[in-house]
Scaffold this motif. Structure first.
Motif, mmCIF file in Angstrom:
data_model
loop_
_atom_site.group_PDB
_atom_site.id
_atom_site.type_symbol
_atom_site.label_atom_id
_atom_site.label_comp_id
_atom_site.label_asym_id
_atom_site.label_seq_id
_atom_site.Cartn_x
_atom_site.Cartn_y
_atom_site.Cartn_z
ATOM 1 N N VAL A 55 0.826 -1.210 0.000
ATOM 2 C CA VAL A 55 0.000 0.000 0.000
ATOM 3 C C VAL A 55 0.860 1.260 0.000
ATOM 4 N N HIS A 56 2.057 1.172 0.562
ATOM 5 C CA HIS A 56 3.016 2.279 0.495
ATOM 6 C C HIS A 56 4.423 1.704 0.396
ATOM 7 N N ASP A 57 5.376 2.553 0.043
ATOM 8 C CA ASP A 57 6.760 2.102 -0.115
ATOM 9 C C ASP A 57 7.669 2.587 1.004
ATOM 10 N N GLY A 58 7.057 2.983 2.124
ATOM 11 C CA GLY A 58 7.834 3.505 3.236
ATOM 12 C C GLY A 58 8.067 4.994 3.163
ATOM 13 N N VAL A 59 7.629 5.602 2.048
ATOM 14 C CA VAL A 59 7.774 7.048 1.851
ATOM 15 C C VAL A 59 6.445 7.673 1.428
ATOM 16 N N LYS A 60 5.749 7.006 0.520
ATOM 17 C CA LYS A 60 4.497 7.541 -0.017
ATOM 18 C C LYS A 60 3.556 6.402 -0.385
ATOM 19 N N ALA A 61 2.272 6.759 -0.507
ATOM 20 C CA ALA A 61 1.249 5.793 -0.894
ATOM 21 C C ALA A 61 1.475 5.316 -2.328
ATOM 22 N N LEU A 62 1.046 4.090 -2.600
ATOM 23 C CA LEU A 62 1.064 3.546 -3.957
ATOM 24 C C LEU A 62 -0.339 3.734 -4.530
ATOM 25 N N PRO A 63 -0.506 4.663 -5.478
ATOM 26 C CA PRO A 63 -1.846 5.077 -5.926
ATOM 27 C C PRO A 63 -2.726 3.942 -6.431
ATOM 28 N N ASP A 64 -2.189 3.018 -7.209
ATOM 29 C CA ASP A 64 -3.011 1.932 -7.748
ATOM 30 C C ASP A 64 -3.546 1.040 -6.635
ATOM 31 N N ALA A 65 -2.734 0.819 -5.610
ATOM 32 C CA ALA A 65 -3.182 -0.003 -4.491
ATOM 33 C C ALA A 65 -4.301 0.691 -3.725
ATOM 34 N N THR A 108 -6.416 2.891 -4.883
ATOM 35 C CA THR A 108 -7.617 2.854 -5.720
ATOM 36 C C THR A 108 -8.299 1.490 -5.659
ATOM 37 N N ALA A 109 -7.505 0.422 -5.683
ATOM 38 C CA ALA A 109 -8.061 -0.934 -5.635
ATOM 39 C C ALA A 109 -8.789 -1.183 -4.316
ATOM 40 N N LEU A 110 -8.219 -0.726 -3.209
ATOM 41 C CA LEU A 110 -8.853 -0.931 -1.911
ATOM 42 C C LEU A 110 -10.106 -0.076 -1.769
ATOM 43 N N GLN A 111 -10.065 1.143 -2.271
ATOM 44 C CA GLN A 111 -11.256 1.989 -2.235
ATOM 45 C C GLN A 111 -12.393 1.359 -3.036
ATOM 46 N N ALA A 112 -12.080 0.818 -4.201
ATOM 47 C CA ALA A 112 -13.089 0.176 -5.045
ATOM 48 C C ALA A 112 -13.663 -1.057 -4.355
ATOM 49 N N TYR A 113 -12.802 -1.827 -3.698
ATOM 50 C CA TYR A 113 -13.261 -3.020 -2.997
ATOM 51 C C TYR A 113 -14.219 -2.651 -1.869
ATOM 52 N N ALA A 154 -9.708 3.939 2.388
ATOM 53 C CA ALA A 154 -9.111 2.753 1.767
ATOM 54 C C ALA A 154 -9.036 1.581 2.744
ATOM 55 N N TRP A 155 -9.438 1.784 3.993
ATOM 56 C CA TRP A 155 -9.338 0.720 4.986
ATOM 57 C C TRP A 155 -10.362 0.918 6.105
ATOM 58 N N ASP A 156 -10.606 -0.164 6.859
ATOM 59 C CA ASP A 156 -11.571 -0.122 7.960
ATOM 60 C C ASP A 156 -10.910 -0.113 9.328
ATOM 61 N N ASP A 157 -9.840 -0.879 9.502
ATOM 62 C CA ASP A 157 -9.145 -0.900 10.788
ATOM 63 C C ASP A 157 -7.735 -1.438 10.570
ATOM 64 N N THR A 201 -2.189 -18.492 -3.176
ATOM 65 C CA THR A 201 -3.317 -18.830 -4.042
ATOM 66 C C THR A 201 -3.221 -18.071 -5.354
ATOM 67 N N TYR A 202 -2.887 -16.795 -5.258
ATOM 68 C CA TYR A 202 -2.766 -15.918 -6.427
ATOM 69 C C TYR A 202 -1.482 -15.097 -6.318
ATOM 70 N N THR A 203 -1.044 -14.569 -7.465
ATOM 71 C CA THR A 203 0.087 -13.653 -7.494
ATOM 72 C C THR A 203 -0.227 -12.520 -8.473
ATOM 73 N N ILE A 204 0.253 -11.325 -8.115
ATOM 74 C CA ILE A 204 0.145 -10.161 -8.994
ATOM 75 C C ILE A 204 1.414 -9.338 -8.812
ATOM 76 N N GLY A 205 1.804 -8.604 -9.851
ATOM 77 C CA GLY A 205 3.016 -7.805 -9.750
ATOM 78 C C GLY A 205 2.927 -6.729 -8.687
ATOM 79 N N HIS A 206 1.858 -5.955 -8.730
ATOM 80 C CA HIS A 206 1.611 -4.886 -7.764
ATOM 81 C C HIS A 206 0.120 -4.829 -7.499
ATOM 82 N N LEU A 207 -0.250 -4.455 -6.293
ATOM 83 C CA LEU A 207 -1.663 -4.367 -5.946
ATOM 84 C C LEU A 207 -2.326 -3.271 -6.760
ATOM 85 N N ARG A 208 -3.357 -3.649 -7.503
ATOM 86 C CA ARG A 208 -4.089 -2.685 -8.329
ATOM 87 C C ARG A 208 -5.487 -3.200 -8.603
#
Length: 290
Positions: free
Chosen positions: A26-36, A38-43, A76-79, A283-290
């Motif tokens: 979700v972040h790289d230790g410095v800033k948020a990862l935008p695609d991740a 967006t994916a969590l907000q959509a979910y 983007a998150w609940d808790d 179970t699954y793999t993806i390059g980056h969360l999106r």
């Protein structure tokens, strides 16, 4: 064999909740990862619940503040469930005694803040190693130093028979592309030297118990079969999910980007070779969360 997917939406309708790692996902230790984000907000807009499950040694409030600083929005998150909170609960129950040596940077001082969720917590006093009943490790004193520089102190601790409470089982993290050592590396060294290390974050059960309690508070009872764990650590996120019998989505473009030859997506042969070496079966793999 893991199934490579292109985006979270392909599989998200199979799950009512997500246990999502933070660093490298979700972040790289410095800033948020935008695609991740967006994916969590959509979910969440579909009714899904998101519990951020992190091996950060910080309390939940500290991680929340950090997320705001990094630009991760609250929708983007609940808790949040942190290794720090799980380890703090154990510390205040007296797992490593009341007089403890803090092995970690001064920035982790909030680890010792009072805790309200434990009935009759013991009083914790930070002392020098010579006077300690146990060790609380939130990380190396300097995350850029190889943990081996701590061998003299750890040898003394082992000779004294001290237990080491590890607040963050991660070995390394990448902060904006710079690799840093974590408390897990110190704990692993201490164990290798013959000391006893106690773990409370991923892949160990205590943090999953905490995550389930956080999830229950926002969504009621959800079966493990309806939870998907997401993370970039084969030996933390995926191993922990496997141990809890929870499906997992491995983010190959995090810690294992080089090994899996991930740019946008992993190279399948490299991915399978890496997972075989790690004895990991997401179970699954993806390059980056999106």
């Amino acid at each position: 064999m893991t199934q490579i997917i292109n985006n979270l939406f392909e599989i998200s309708d199979r799950y009512e909740a997500l246990f999502v790692d933070l660093w490298g996902c979700v972040h790289d230790g410095v800033k948020a990862l935008p695609d991740a984000v967006t994916a969590l907000q959509a979910y969440r807009k579909t009714g899904g619940k998101v519990i951020l499950v992190t091996n950060s040694p910080r309390p939940r409030a500290g991680v929340k503040k950090q997320l705001t600083h990094f630009g991760v929005p609250e929708d983007a998150w609940d808790d949040i469930a942190t290794s720090g909170d799980s380890a703090r609960s154990a510390m205040y129950r007296g797992t490593v005694g009341s007089n403890v040596w803090h092995l970690g940077p001064p920035s982790d001082k909030n680890f010792f803040d009072p805790i309200a969720i434990i009935e009759d917590p013991i009083k914790i006093t930070k002392v020098d190693l010579n006077d300690a009943e146990g060790i609380v490790c939130t990380g190396p004193f300097d995350p850029m130093d190889d943990p081996s520089v701590l061998r003299p102190q750890l040898l003394l601790a082992k000779q004294k028979g001290l237990k080491l409470l590890c607040a963050n089982p991660d070995i390394v993290v990448d902060r904006g592309g710079v690799r840093e050592w974590c408390a897990g590396a110190v704990a692993a060294l201490y164990t290798e030297m013959g000391g006893e290390s106690l773990y409370f974050g991923k892949p160990h059960p205590p943090i999953y118990d905490l995550a389930r309690r956080r999830l229950f508070a926002v969504a009621g009872d959800i079966a493990d079969s309806d939870i998907l764990a997401i993370g970039d650590g084969a030996q933390t996120d995926v191993k922990g999910a496997m141990g809890e019998d929870i499906d997992s989505l491995f983010i190959s473009g995090g810690l294992a980007a080089d090994e899996t030859k991930t740019t946008t997506q992993p190279e399948p042969e490299a991915l399978n070779h890496y997972l075989e070496q790690e004895m990991s079966s997401p179970t699954y793999t993806i390059g980056h969360l999106r």
